[in-house]
Design a protein around this motif. Structure first.
Motif, PDB file in Angstrom:
ATOM      1  N   ALA A 172       0.824  -1.205   0.000  1.00 54.66           N
ATOM      2  CA  ALA A 172       0.000   0.000   0.000  1.00 54.66           C
ATOM      3  C   ALA A 172       0.865   1.266   0.000  1.00 54.66           C
ATOM      4  O   ALA A 172       0.328   2.385  -0.026  1.00 54.66           O
ATOM      5  CB  ALA A 172      -0.933  -0.008   1.226  1.00 54.66           C
ATOM      6  N   GLY A 173       2.166   1.126   0.102  1.00 55.92           N
ATOM      7  CA  GLY A 173       3.072   2.264   0.027  1.00 55.92           C
ATOM      8  C   GLY A 173       3.463   2.832   1.371  1.00 55.92           C
ATOM      9  O   GLY A 173       4.119   3.855   1.443  1.00 55.92           O
ATOM     10  N   ASN A 174       3.090   2.208   2.440  1.00 55.36           N
ATOM     11  CA  ASN A 174       3.459   2.709   3.767  1.00 55.36           C
ATOM     12  C   ASN A 174       4.078   1.599   4.618  1.00 55.36           C
ATOM     13  O   ASN A 174       3.718   1.397   5.780  1.00 55.36           O
ATOM     14  CB  ASN A 174       2.238   3.305   4.471  1.00 55.36           C
ATOM     15  CG  ASN A 174       1.065   2.300   4.571  1.00 55.36           C
ATOM     16  OD1 ASN A 174       1.187   1.207   4.052  1.00 55.36           O
ATOM     17  ND2 ASN A 174       0.013   2.663   5.257  1.00 55.36           N
ATOM     18  N   GLY A 175       5.001   0.863   4.001  1.00 59.42           N
ATOM     19  CA  GLY A 175       5.648  -0.251   4.696  1.00 59.42           C
ATOM     20  C   GLY A 175       6.469   0.203   5.888  1.00 59.42           C
ATOM     21  O   GLY A 175       6.497  -0.454   6.938  1.00 59.42           O
ATOM     22  N   LEU A 176       7.143   1.357   5.739  1.00 56.23           N
ATOM     23  CA  LEU A 176       7.993   1.835   6.835  1.00 56.23           C
ATOM     24  C   LEU A 176       7.149   2.195   8.045  1.00 56.23           C
ATOM     25  O   LEU A 176       7.536   1.952   9.196  1.00 56.23           O
ATOM     26  CB  LEU A 176       8.828   3.027   6.372  1.00 56.23           C
ATOM     27  CG  LEU A 176       9.835   3.585   7.397  1.00 56.23           C
ATOM     28  CD1 LEU A 176      10.848   2.495   7.765  1.00 56.23           C
ATOM     29  CD2 LEU A 176      10.562   4.817   6.817  1.00 56.23           C
ATOM     30  N   ALA A 177       5.973   2.778   7.770  1.00 57.21           N
ATOM     31  CA  ALA A 177       5.096   3.143   8.867  1.00 57.21           C
ATOM     32  C   ALA A 177       4.642   1.919   9.647  1.00 57.21           C
ATOM     33  O   ALA A 177       4.530   1.898  10.885  1.00 57.21           O
ATOM     34  CB  ALA A 177       3.882   3.921   8.351  1.00 57.21           C
ATOM     35  N   ALA A 178       4.362   0.845   8.923  1.00 57.78           N
ATOM     36  CA  ALA A 178       3.936  -0.408   9.566  1.00 57.78           C
ATOM     37  C   ALA A 178       5.062  -0.978  10.436  1.00 57.78           C
ATOM     38  O   ALA A 178       4.817  -1.466  11.549  1.00 57.78           O
ATOM     39  CB  ALA A 178       3.512  -1.433   8.513  1.00 57.78           C
ATOM     40  N   VAL A 179       6.291  -0.872   9.867  1.00 52.55           N
ATOM     41  CA  VAL A 179       7.448  -1.358  10.642  1.00 52.55           C
ATOM     42  C   VAL A 179       7.594  -0.564  11.938  1.00 52.55           C
ATOM     43  O   VAL A 179       7.777  -1.111  13.025  1.00 52.55           O
ATOM     44  CB  VAL A 179       8.752  -1.283   9.801  1.00 52.55           C
ATOM     45  CG1 VAL A 179       9.971  -1.590  10.662  1.00 52.55           C
ATOM     46  CG2 VAL A 179       8.639  -2.274   8.646  1.00 52.55           C
ATOM     47  N   ASP A 180       7.477   0.766  11.793  1.00 49.90           N
ATOM     48  CA  ASP A 180       7.629   1.604  13.007  1.00 49.90           C
ATOM     49  C   ASP A 180       6.551   1.322  14.026  1.00 49.90           C
ATOM     50  O   ASP A 180       6.782   1.324  15.246  1.00 49.90           O
ATOM     51  CB  ASP A 180       7.616   3.085  12.585  1.00 49.90           C
ATOM     52  CG  ASP A 180       8.830   3.491  11.761  1.00 49.90           C
ATOM     53  OD1 ASP A 180       9.868   2.781  11.914  1.00 49.90           O
ATOM     54  OD2 ASP A 180       8.782   4.469  11.036  1.00 49.90           O
ATOM     55  N   GLU A 181       5.310   1.055  13.559  1.00 52.47           N
ATOM     56  CA  GLU A 181       4.208   0.765  14.485  1.00 52.47           C
ATOM     57  C   GLU A 181       4.451  -0.557  15.227  1.00 52.47           C
ATOM     58  O   GLU A 181       4.208  -0.652  16.453  1.00 52.47           O
ATOM     59  CB  GLU A 181       2.903   0.696  13.713  1.00 52.47           C
ATOM     60  CG  GLU A 181       1.715   0.504  14.651  1.00 52.47           C
ATOM     61  CD  GLU A 181       0.386   0.491  13.859  1.00 52.47           C
ATOM     62  OE1 GLU A 181      -0.667   0.283  14.500  1.00 52.47           O
ATOM     63  OE2 GLU A 181       0.423   0.647  12.606  1.00 52.47           O
ATOM     64  N   ILE A 182       4.964  -1.559  14.489  1.00 53.98           N
ATOM     65  CA  ILE A 182       5.252  -2.889  15.126  1.00 53.98           C
ATOM     66  C   ILE A 182       6.334  -2.708  16.154  1.00 53.98           C
ATOM     67  O   ILE A 182       6.266  -3.244  17.290  1.00 53.98           O
ATOM     68  CB  ILE A 182       5.624  -3.901  14.069  1.00 53.98           C
ATOM     69  CG1 ILE A 182       4.420  -4.235  13.186  1.00 53.98           C
ATOM     70  CG2 ILE A 182       6.170  -5.167  14.729  1.00 53.98           C
ATOM     71  CD1 ILE A 182       4.734  -5.113  12.000  1.00 53.98           C
ATOM     72  N   VAL A 183       7.372  -1.895  15.790  1.00 57.44           N
ATOM     73  CA  VAL A 183       8.481  -1.714  16.728  1.00 57.44           C
ATOM     74  C   VAL A 183       8.018  -0.973  17.963  1.00 57.44           C
ATOM     75  O   VAL A 183       8.452  -1.258  19.108  1.00 57.44           O
ATOM     76  CB  VAL A 183       9.645  -0.948  16.038  1.00 57.44           C
ATOM     77  CG1 VAL A 183      10.705  -0.578  17.044  1.00 57.44           C
ATOM     78  CG2 VAL A 183      10.237  -1.795  14.915  1.00 57.44           C
ATOM     79  N   SER A 184       7.104  -0.017  17.791  1.00 54.66           N
ATOM     80  CA  SER A 184       6.633   0.759  18.927  1.00 54.66           C
ATOM     81  C   SER A 184       5.832  -0.095  19.919  1.00 54.66           C
ATOM     82  O   SER A 184       5.708   0.223  21.087  1.00 54.66           O
ATOM     83  CB  SER A 184       5.784   1.917  18.431  1.00 54.66           C
ATOM     84  OG  SER A 184       4.581   1.451  17.806  1.00 54.66           O
ATOM     85  N   LYS A 185       5.242  -1.171  19.427  1.00 56.51           N
ATOM     86  CA  LYS A 185       4.449  -2.054  20.281  1.00 56.51           C
ATOM     87  C   LYS A 185       5.258  -3.154  20.961  1.00 56.51           C
ATOM     88  O   LYS A 185       4.703  -3.902  21.754  1.00 56.51           O
ATOM     89  CB  LYS A 185       3.341  -2.716  19.457  1.00 56.51           C
ATOM     90  CG  LYS A 185       2.308  -1.700  18.937  1.00 56.51           C
ATOM     91  CD  LYS A 185       1.238  -2.428  18.124  1.00 56.51           C
ATOM     92  CE  LYS A 185       0.190  -1.457  17.616  1.00 56.51           C
ATOM     93  NZ  LYS A 185      -0.858  -2.133  16.797  1.00 56.51           N
ATOM     94  N   LEU A 186       6.542  -3.221  20.674  1.00 57.07           N
ATOM     95  CA  LEU A 186       7.367  -4.284  21.275  1.00 57.07           C
ATOM     96  C   LEU A 186       7.618  -4.011  22.756  1.00 57.07           C
ATOM     97  O   LEU A 186       7.763  -2.862  23.149  1.00 57.07           O
ATOM     98  CB  LEU A 186       8.681  -4.414  20.507  1.00 57.07           C
ATOM     99  CG  LEU A 186       8.559  -4.883  19.062  1.00 57.07           C
ATOM    100  CD1 LEU A 186       9.939  -4.917  18.401  1.00 57.07           C
ATOM    101  CD2 LEU A 186       7.895  -6.217  18.971  1.00 57.07           C
TER     102      LEU A 186
END
Length: 433
Positions: free
Chosen positions: A419-433
Protein backbone atom coordinates in the motif's frame (compact mmCIF):
# COMPACT_ATOMS: atom_id res chain seq x y z
CA UNK A 1 -12.33 -127.06 124.48
CA UNK A 2 -11.59 -123.67 126.03
CA UNK A 3 -12.45 -121.86 129.27
CA UNK A 4 -12.53 -118.24 130.43
CA UNK A 5 -9.80 -117.55 133.01
CA UNK A 6 -9.99 -114.12 134.74
CA UNK A 7 -6.76 -112.43 135.83
CA UNK A 8 -5.81 -109.09 137.28
CA UNK A 9 -3.12 -106.60 136.29
CA UNK A 10 -1.63 -104.36 138.96
CA UNK A 11 0.13 -101.19 137.81
CA UNK A 12 3.33 -100.21 139.56
CA UNK A 13 3.71 -97.11 141.73
CA UNK A 14 5.10 -93.89 140.34
CA UNK A 15 8.92 -93.82 140.66
CA UNK A 16 10.34 -91.49 143.33
CA UNK A 17 12.53 -89.84 140.69
CA UNK A 18 9.50 -88.76 138.67
CA UNK A 19 8.91 -84.96 138.57
CA UNK A 20 6.15 -83.41 140.60
CA UNK A 21 2.75 -82.88 139.02
CA UNK A 22 3.32 -79.15 138.64
CA UNK A 23 6.67 -79.62 136.89
CA UNK A 24 5.38 -81.58 133.95
CA UNK A 25 3.00 -80.77 131.19
CA UNK A 26 0.26 -83.31 130.73
CA UNK A 27 -0.61 -83.88 127.08
CA UNK A 28 -3.17 -86.57 127.77
CA UNK A 29 -4.59 -88.77 130.46
CA UNK A 30 -4.80 -92.49 131.04
CA UNK A 31 -8.24 -93.86 130.43
CA UNK A 32 -10.10 -95.47 133.29
CA UNK A 33 -9.46 -99.16 133.83
CA UNK A 34 -12.06 -101.57 132.60
CA UNK A 35 -12.59 -105.21 133.30
CA UNK A 36 -12.38 -107.45 130.27
CA UNK A 37 -12.80 -111.19 129.83
CA UNK A 38 -9.97 -112.76 127.80
CA UNK A 39 -10.36 -116.14 126.12
CA UNK A 40 -7.00 -117.80 125.42
CA UNK A 41 -7.29 -120.05 122.40
CA UNK A 42 -5.01 -122.19 120.26
CA UNK A 43 -3.44 -125.60 120.37
CA UNK A 44 -0.87 -124.69 123.01
CA UNK A 45 -3.52 -123.32 125.40
CA UNK A 46 -5.47 -126.52 124.97
CA UNK A 47 -2.41 -128.60 125.80
CA UNK A 48 -1.78 -126.42 128.84
CA UNK A 49 -5.31 -126.85 130.14
CA UNK A 50 -5.08 -130.59 129.61
CA UNK A 51 -1.88 -130.67 131.62
CA UNK A 52 -3.59 -128.80 134.46
CA UNK A 53 -6.23 -131.52 134.68
CA UNK A 54 -3.75 -134.37 134.29
CA UNK A 55 -2.04 -135.63 137.44
CA UNK A 56 0.07 -138.13 135.57
CA UNK A 57 3.78 -137.69 136.08
CA UNK A 58 4.26 -137.85 132.33
CA UNK A 59 2.23 -134.69 131.75
CA UNK A 60 5.36 -132.93 130.50
CA UNK A 61 5.95 -135.67 127.98
CA UNK A 62 2.31 -135.46 126.96
CA UNK A 63 2.69 -131.76 126.32
CA UNK A 64 5.85 -132.24 124.31
CA UNK A 65 4.21 -135.07 122.40
CA UNK A 66 1.23 -132.87 121.60
CA UNK A 67 3.57 -130.16 120.37
CA UNK A 68 5.42 -132.67 118.22
CA UNK A 69 2.14 -133.98 116.84
CA UNK A 70 1.13 -130.46 115.95
CA UNK A 71 4.41 -129.81 114.13
CA UNK A 72 4.11 -133.09 112.26
CA UNK A 73 0.55 -132.23 111.28
CA UNK A 74 1.61 -128.81 109.97
CA UNK A 75 4.47 -130.38 108.01
CA UNK A 76 2.15 -133.01 106.61
CA UNK A 77 -0.27 -130.34 105.46
CA UNK A 78 2.58 -128.48 103.76
CA UNK A 79 3.74 -131.66 102.01
CA UNK A 80 0.19 -132.48 100.99
CA UNK A 81 -0.09 -129.03 99.49
CA UNK A 82 3.00 -129.83 97.41
CA UNK A 83 1.54 -132.81 95.62
CA UNK A 84 4.22 -134.75 93.78
CA UNK A 85 1.64 -136.05 91.35
CA UNK A 86 0.34 -132.66 90.27
CA UNK A 87 -0.75 -132.86 86.64
CA UNK A 88 0.44 -129.28 86.10
CA UNK A 89 4.07 -130.25 86.72
CA UNK A 90 6.35 -130.10 83.69
CA UNK A 91 7.82 -133.32 82.39
CA UNK A 92 11.50 -133.85 83.27
CA UNK A 93 13.42 -135.09 80.27
CA UNK A 94 16.46 -137.36 80.50
CA UNK A 95 18.61 -134.56 79.13
CA UNK A 96 17.40 -132.24 81.89
CA UNK A 97 18.01 -134.79 84.65
CA UNK A 98 21.48 -135.64 83.37
CA UNK A 99 22.82 -132.08 83.35
CA UNK A 100 26.26 -131.47 84.81
CA UNK A 101 25.94 -129.09 87.81
CA UNK A 102 29.40 -127.72 86.98
CA UNK A 103 27.93 -126.36 83.74
CA UNK A 104 25.30 -124.38 85.64
CA UNK A 105 25.65 -121.35 83.37
CA UNK A 106 24.36 -123.42 80.48
CA UNK A 107 21.30 -124.74 82.31
CA UNK A 108 17.81 -123.33 81.94
CA UNK A 109 17.01 -122.38 85.53
CA UNK A 110 13.30 -122.03 84.85
CA UNK A 111 13.17 -125.47 83.23
CA UNK A 112 15.06 -126.99 86.20
CA UNK A 113 12.36 -125.70 88.57
CA UNK A 114 9.53 -126.58 86.19
CA UNK A 115 8.71 -122.96 85.33
CA UNK A 116 9.41 -123.01 81.60
CA UNK A 117 5.98 -121.68 80.74
CA UNK A 118 6.02 -118.82 83.23
CA UNK A 119 9.69 -117.86 83.01
CA UNK A 120 10.17 -114.16 83.91
CA UNK A 121 6.50 -113.94 84.88
CA UNK A 122 7.02 -116.47 87.70
CA UNK A 123 6.53 -114.99 91.15
CA UNK A 124 8.69 -115.65 94.19
CA UNK A 125 5.95 -117.90 95.56
CA UNK A 126 6.00 -119.93 92.33
CA UNK A 127 9.77 -120.36 92.62
CA UNK A 128 9.66 -121.40 96.29
CA UNK A 129 6.77 -123.81 95.79
CA UNK A 130 8.36 -125.52 92.78
CA UNK A 131 11.74 -125.68 94.48
CA UNK A 132 10.15 -127.53 97.40
CA UNK A 133 8.51 -129.98 95.04
CA UNK A 134 11.77 -130.62 93.24
CA UNK A 135 13.66 -131.04 96.52
CA UNK A 136 11.13 -133.56 97.80
CA UNK A 137 11.37 -135.51 94.57
CA UNK A 138 15.13 -135.37 93.98
CA UNK A 139 16.67 -135.19 97.44
CA UNK A 140 19.85 -137.36 97.58
CA UNK A 141 18.58 -139.22 100.64
CA UNK A 142 15.45 -140.24 98.78
CA UNK A 143 17.48 -141.27 95.76
CA UNK A 144 19.81 -143.28 97.99
CA UNK A 145 16.80 -145.04 99.51
CA UNK A 146 15.77 -145.98 95.98
CA UNK A 147 19.23 -147.45 95.29
CA UNK A 148 20.78 -144.51 93.41
CA UNK A 149 24.21 -143.96 94.98
CA UNK A 150 25.81 -140.50 94.65
CA UNK A 151 22.93 -139.33 92.48
CA UNK A 152 22.87 -135.67 93.52
CA UNK A 153 23.73 -133.89 90.24
CA UNK A 154 20.24 -132.68 89.43
CA UNK A 155 19.68 -131.78 93.08
CA UNK A 156 22.64 -129.42 92.85
CA UNK A 157 21.16 -127.95 89.66
CA UNK A 158 17.93 -127.34 91.57
CA UNK A 159 19.76 -125.55 94.36
CA UNK A 160 21.70 -123.43 91.87
CA UNK A 161 18.54 -122.47 90.01
CA UNK A 162 16.85 -121.60 93.30
CA UNK A 163 19.86 -119.51 94.37
CA UNK A 164 19.83 -117.50 91.16
CA UNK A 165 16.08 -117.03 90.79
CA UNK A 166 15.55 -115.91 94.38
CA UNK A 167 18.34 -113.33 94.18
CA UNK A 168 16.90 -110.17 92.53
CA UNK A 169 20.24 -109.14 91.03
CA UNK A 170 21.19 -112.58 89.71
CA UNK A 171 17.70 -113.23 88.41
CA UNK A 172 17.73 -109.93 86.53
CA UNK A 173 21.06 -110.91 84.98
CA UNK A 174 19.64 -114.28 83.94
CA UNK A 175 16.40 -112.78 82.60
CA UNK A 176 18.48 -110.36 80.53
CA UNK A 177 19.97 -113.20 78.50
CA UNK A 178 17.26 -115.87 78.79
CA UNK A 179 17.79 -117.83 75.53
CA UNK A 180 14.17 -118.98 75.46
CA UNK A 181 12.87 -115.41 75.06
CA UNK A 182 13.09 -114.42 71.36
CA UNK A 183 14.95 -111.25 70.40
CA UNK A 184 14.07 -111.16 66.71
CA UNK A 185 12.29 -108.09 65.38
CA UNK A 186 10.09 -107.50 62.31
CA UNK A 187 11.90 -106.33 59.20
CA UNK A 188 9.24 -103.76 58.41
CA UNK A 189 8.30 -105.49 55.13
CA UNK A 190 5.87 -108.01 56.60
CA UNK A 191 2.40 -108.17 55.07
CA UNK A 192 -0.58 -108.19 57.39
CA UNK A 193 -2.06 -106.17 60.21
CA UNK A 194 0.54 -103.80 61.63
CA UNK A 195 -0.79 -103.97 65.19
CA UNK A 196 -0.92 -107.78 65.24
CA UNK A 197 2.69 -107.91 64.07
CA UNK A 198 4.27 -105.27 66.32
CA UNK A 199 2.17 -105.26 69.49
CA UNK A 200 3.51 -108.61 70.85
CA UNK A 201 7.08 -107.52 70.10
CA UNK A 202 6.79 -104.23 72.01
CA UNK A 203 5.05 -106.00 74.91
CA UNK A 204 7.91 -108.50 75.01
CA UNK A 205 10.55 -105.77 75.08
CA UNK A 206 8.64 -103.60 77.58
CA UNK A 207 9.68 -105.86 80.47
CA UNK A 208 13.23 -104.48 80.21
CA UNK A 209 12.12 -100.88 80.86
CA UNK A 210 13.26 -99.09 84.01
CA UNK A 211 10.26 -96.80 83.58
CA UNK A 212 6.91 -98.39 84.22
CA UNK A 213 4.22 -98.47 83.00
CA UNK A 214 5.34 -98.54 79.37
CA UNK A 215 3.10 -96.73 76.83
CA UNK A 216 1.05 -99.11 74.70
CA UNK A 217 1.15 -99.28 70.90
CA UNK A 218 -2.55 -98.46 70.75
CA UNK A 219 -4.75 -98.88 67.69
CA UNK A 220 -5.82 -97.11 64.53
CA UNK A 221 -7.82 -94.54 66.50
CA UNK A 222 -5.08 -93.56 68.96
CA UNK A 223 -4.52 -89.82 69.04
CA UNK A 224 -1.49 -88.30 67.38
CA UNK A 225 -0.23 -87.01 70.72
CA UNK A 226 -0.23 -90.52 72.22
CA UNK A 227 1.34 -92.07 69.12
CA UNK A 228 4.17 -89.53 69.10
CA UNK A 229 4.64 -90.00 72.87
CA UNK A 230 4.89 -93.77 72.29
CA UNK A 231 7.70 -93.44 69.75
CA UNK A 232 9.45 -90.75 71.80
CA UNK A 233 9.45 -93.16 74.77
CA UNK A 234 10.92 -96.00 72.73
CA UNK A 235 13.50 -93.82 71.00
CA UNK A 236 14.74 -92.89 74.50
CA UNK A 237 14.19 -96.36 75.98
CA UNK A 238 15.86 -96.83 79.38
CA UNK A 239 16.66 -100.54 79.62
CA UNK A 240 17.80 -102.40 82.73
CA UNK A 241 19.01 -105.29 80.60
CA UNK A 242 22.60 -106.28 81.38
CA UNK A 243 24.91 -109.00 80.19
CA UNK A 244 27.00 -109.97 83.24
CA UNK A 245 25.62 -113.49 83.10
CA UNK A 246 27.49 -114.09 79.83
CA UNK A 247 30.90 -113.35 81.35
CA UNK A 248 33.00 -116.29 80.22
CA UNK A 249 35.73 -115.92 82.78
CA UNK A 250 35.45 -116.08 86.55
CA UNK A 251 37.14 -113.01 88.01
CA UNK A 252 36.96 -114.58 91.48
CA UNK A 253 39.05 -117.54 90.43
CA UNK A 254 42.78 -118.07 90.57
CA UNK A 255 45.48 -116.00 88.93
CA UNK A 256 47.39 -112.91 89.90
CA UNK A 257 46.04 -109.40 90.13
CA UNK A 258 47.03 -108.48 86.57
CA UNK A 259 45.22 -111.50 85.17
CA UNK A 260 42.07 -110.64 87.12
CA UNK A 261 42.23 -107.04 85.94
CA UNK A 262 42.63 -108.17 82.33
CA UNK A 263 39.69 -110.57 82.63
CA UNK A 264 37.52 -107.90 84.26
CA UNK A 265 38.33 -105.36 81.54
CA UNK A 266 37.58 -107.94 78.87
CA UNK A 267 34.21 -108.70 80.45
CA UNK A 268 33.36 -104.99 80.68
CA UNK A 269 34.21 -104.55 77.02
CA UNK A 270 32.09 -107.54 76.01
CA UNK A 271 29.16 -106.27 78.08
CA UNK A 272 29.43 -102.82 76.51
CA UNK A 273 29.46 -104.32 73.01
CA UNK A 274 26.44 -106.49 73.75
CA UNK A 275 24.62 -103.51 75.27
CA UNK A 276 25.40 -101.44 72.18
CA UNK A 277 24.10 -104.19 69.91
CA UNK A 278 20.92 -104.46 71.97
CA UNK A 279 20.35 -100.69 71.82
CA UNK A 280 20.83 -100.80 68.05
CA UNK A 281 18.41 -103.72 67.83
CA UNK A 282 15.74 -101.73 69.69
CA UNK A 283 16.41 -98.64 67.58
CA UNK A 284 15.95 -100.73 64.43
CA UNK A 285 12.69 -102.10 65.85
CA UNK A 286 11.36 -98.60 66.49
CA UNK A 287 12.54 -97.35 63.08
CA UNK A 288 10.86 -100.25 61.29
CA UNK A 289 7.67 -99.77 63.27
CA UNK A 290 7.55 -96.03 62.63
CA UNK A 291 8.00 -96.59 58.89
CA UNK A 292 5.28 -99.26 58.73
CA UNK A 293 2.84 -97.62 61.15
CA UNK A 294 -0.24 -96.53 59.14
CA UNK A 295 -0.86 -93.74 61.64
CA UNK A 296 2.61 -92.28 61.18
CA UNK A 297 2.18 -92.56 57.40
CA UNK A 298 -1.11 -90.67 57.70
CA UNK A 299 0.45 -88.03 59.94
CA UNK A 300 3.29 -87.51 57.46
CA UNK A 301 0.83 -87.11 54.60
CA UNK A 302 -1.14 -84.56 56.62
CA UNK A 303 2.05 -82.67 57.41
CA UNK A 304 3.05 -82.83 53.75
CA UNK A 305 -0.31 -81.40 52.67
CA UNK A 306 0.04 -78.62 55.21
CA UNK A 307 3.58 -77.90 54.07
CA UNK A 308 2.45 -77.94 50.44
CA UNK A 309 -0.46 -75.64 51.25
CA UNK A 310 1.88 -73.22 52.98
CA UNK A 311 4.39 -73.54 50.17
CA UNK A 312 1.70 -73.00 47.52
CA UNK A 313 0.39 -69.96 49.40
CA UNK A 314 3.91 -68.63 49.72
CA UNK A 315 4.61 -69.30 46.04
CA UNK A 316 1.33 -67.61 45.08
CA UNK A 317 2.27 -64.59 47.15
CA UNK A 318 5.70 -64.56 45.59
CA UNK A 319 4.17 -64.90 42.11
CA UNK A 320 1.78 -62.02 42.74
CA UNK A 321 4.60 -59.93 44.18
CA UNK A 322 6.77 -60.74 41.15
CA UNK A 323 3.95 -59.86 38.78
CA UNK A 324 3.32 -56.61 40.61
CA UNK A 325 7.03 -55.84 40.55
CA UNK A 326 7.21 -56.66 36.85
CA UNK A 327 4.12 -54.56 36.14
CA UNK A 328 5.64 -51.67 38.08
CA UNK A 329 8.91 -52.10 36.22
CA UNK A 330 7.11 -52.26 32.87
CA UNK A 331 5.06 -49.20 33.79
CA UNK A 332 8.20 -47.34 34.82
CA UNK A 333 9.93 -48.44 31.64
CA UNK A 334 6.95 -47.37 29.53
CA UNK A 335 6.76 -44.06 31.37
CA UNK A 336 10.45 -43.53 30.78
CA UNK A 337 10.04 -44.45 27.12
CA UNK A 338 7.03 -42.14 26.82
CA UNK A 339 9.00 -39.39 28.49
CA UNK A 340 11.85 -39.93 26.08
CA UNK A 341 9.45 -40.03 23.13
CA UNK A 342 7.70 -36.94 24.39
CA UNK A 343 11.00 -35.21 24.84
CA UNK A 344 12.01 -36.25 21.35
CA UNK A 345 8.70 -34.92 20.02
CA UNK A 346 9.12 -31.69 21.88
CA UNK A 347 12.67 -31.49 20.62
CA UNK A 348 11.51 -32.00 17.08
CA UNK A 349 8.78 -29.44 17.61
CA UNK A 350 11.30 -27.01 18.97
CA UNK A 351 13.62 -27.76 16.09
CA UNK A 352 10.79 -27.34 13.60
CA UNK A 353 9.65 -24.14 15.32
CA UNK A 354 13.20 -22.87 15.33
CA UNK A 355 13.50 -23.83 11.69
CA UNK A 356 10.25 -22.03 10.85
CA UNK A 357 11.39 -19.08 12.94
CA UNK A 358 14.67 -18.89 11.07
CA UNK A 359 12.77 -19.24 7.81
CA UNK A 360 10.46 -16.37 8.73
CA UNK A 361 13.40 -14.29 9.90
CA UNK A 362 15.06 -14.86 6.54
CA UNK A 363 11.76 -14.06 4.84
CA UNK A 364 11.64 -10.74 6.74
CA UNK A 365 15.20 -9.98 5.74
CA UNK A 366 14.35 -10.73 2.14
CA UNK A 367 11.24 -8.57 2.49
CA UNK A 368 13.29 -5.67 3.86
CA UNK A 369 15.86 -6.11 1.11
CA UNK A 370 13.27 -6.41 -1.68
CA UNK A 371 11.45 -3.36 -0.24
CA UNK A 372 14.73 -1.50 -0.67
CA UNK A 373 14.73 -1.01 3.09
CA UNK A 374 11.59 1.06 2.61
CA UNK A 375 13.43 3.95 0.89
CA UNK A 376 11.26 6.37 -1.21
CA UNK A 377 10.42 5.05 -4.60
CA UNK A 378 13.03 5.78 -7.27
CA UNK A 379 15.77 6.33 -4.67
CA UNK A 380 18.51 4.14 -3.37
CA UNK A 381 18.70 3.65 0.39
CA UNK A 382 21.64 5.21 2.02
CA UNK A 383 23.86 3.38 4.48
CA UNK A 384 22.09 5.15 7.31
CA UNK A 385 18.71 4.05 5.92
CA UNK A 386 19.92 0.44 5.64
CA UNK A 387 21.37 0.53 9.16
CA UNK A 388 18.14 2.03 10.60
CA UNK A 389 15.96 -0.53 8.79
CA UNK A 390 18.24 -3.43 9.84
CA UNK A 391 18.11 -2.26 13.47
CA UNK A 392 14.31 -2.26 13.38
CA UNK A 393 14.39 -5.76 11.76
CA UNK A 394 16.65 -7.07 14.54
CA UNK A 395 14.29 -5.65 17.18
CA UNK A 396 11.31 -7.36 15.54
CA UNK A 397 13.07 -10.74 15.14
CA UNK A 398 14.49 -10.51 18.68
CA UNK A 399 11.07 -9.77 20.18
CA UNK A 400 9.01 -12.15 18.06
CA UNK A 401 10.06 -15.66 19.19
CA UNK A 402 6.76 -17.18 18.18
CA UNK A 403 6.55 -18.14 14.49
CA UNK A 404 2.90 -17.18 14.24
CA UNK A 405 3.60 -13.71 15.56
CA UNK A 406 6.52 -13.34 13.22
CA UNK A 407 4.40 -14.52 10.28
CA UNK A 408 1.68 -12.07 11.26
CA UNK A 409 4.22 -9.24 11.42
CA UNK A 410 5.61 -10.21 7.98
CA UNK A 411 2.16 -10.34 6.43
CA UNK A 412 1.28 -6.99 7.97
CA UNK A 413 4.52 -5.40 6.65
CA UNK A 414 4.01 -6.93 3.21
CA UNK A 415 0.48 -5.56 3.00
CA UNK A 416 1.58 -2.13 4.20
CA UNK A 417 4.48 -2.11 1.72
CA UNK A 418 2.15 -2.95 -1.08
CA UNK A 419 0.00 0.00 0.00
CA UNK A 420 3.07 2.26 0.03
CA UNK A 421 3.46 2.71 3.77
CA UNK A 422 5.65 -0.25 4.70
CA UNK A 423 7.99 1.84 6.83
CA UNK A 424 5.10 3.14 8.87
CA UNK A 425 3.94 -0.41 9.57
CA UNK A 426 7.45 -1.36 10.64
CA UNK A 427 7.63 1.60 13.01
CA UNK A 428 4.21 0.76 14.48
CA UNK A 429 5.25 -2.89 15.13
CA UNK A 430 8.48 -1.71 16.73
CA UNK A 431 6.63 0.76 18.93
CA UNK A 432 4.45 -2.05 20.28
CA UNK A 433 7.37 -4.28 21.27
Amino acid sequence: MSADIPFEITLGAVPASAPAAGEVKVHGSVSATQQRALSPVGVYVQHYLRRLGNTDSNDQSDHLKAHADHVVAETTNTINDLSLDDDSDEEESEELLSMDPKEWKKQDHYAVLGLSKLRYRATLDDIIKNQRKKVLRHHPDKKAAQGHINDDGFFKCIQKAYEILTDPVKRKQWDSVDPEIPTDIPSGKEKGDFFEIYKPVFEREARFSNIQPVPELGNENTSREDVEAFYAFWYNFDSWRSFEYLDKENVDGGGNRDDKRWIENKNKKDRANRKKEDVQRLRTLVDNAAKADPRMIRFKEEDKRKRNAKRNAREEEERKAAEAKKAAADAAKKAAADAVAQEEGLKKQRQEAHKQLKKEQRALKVLFKNANYFAPAGTSPSAADIAAASEKLDKITAAKHDVSNLVAARIEIEAAHAAGNGLAAVDEIVSKL
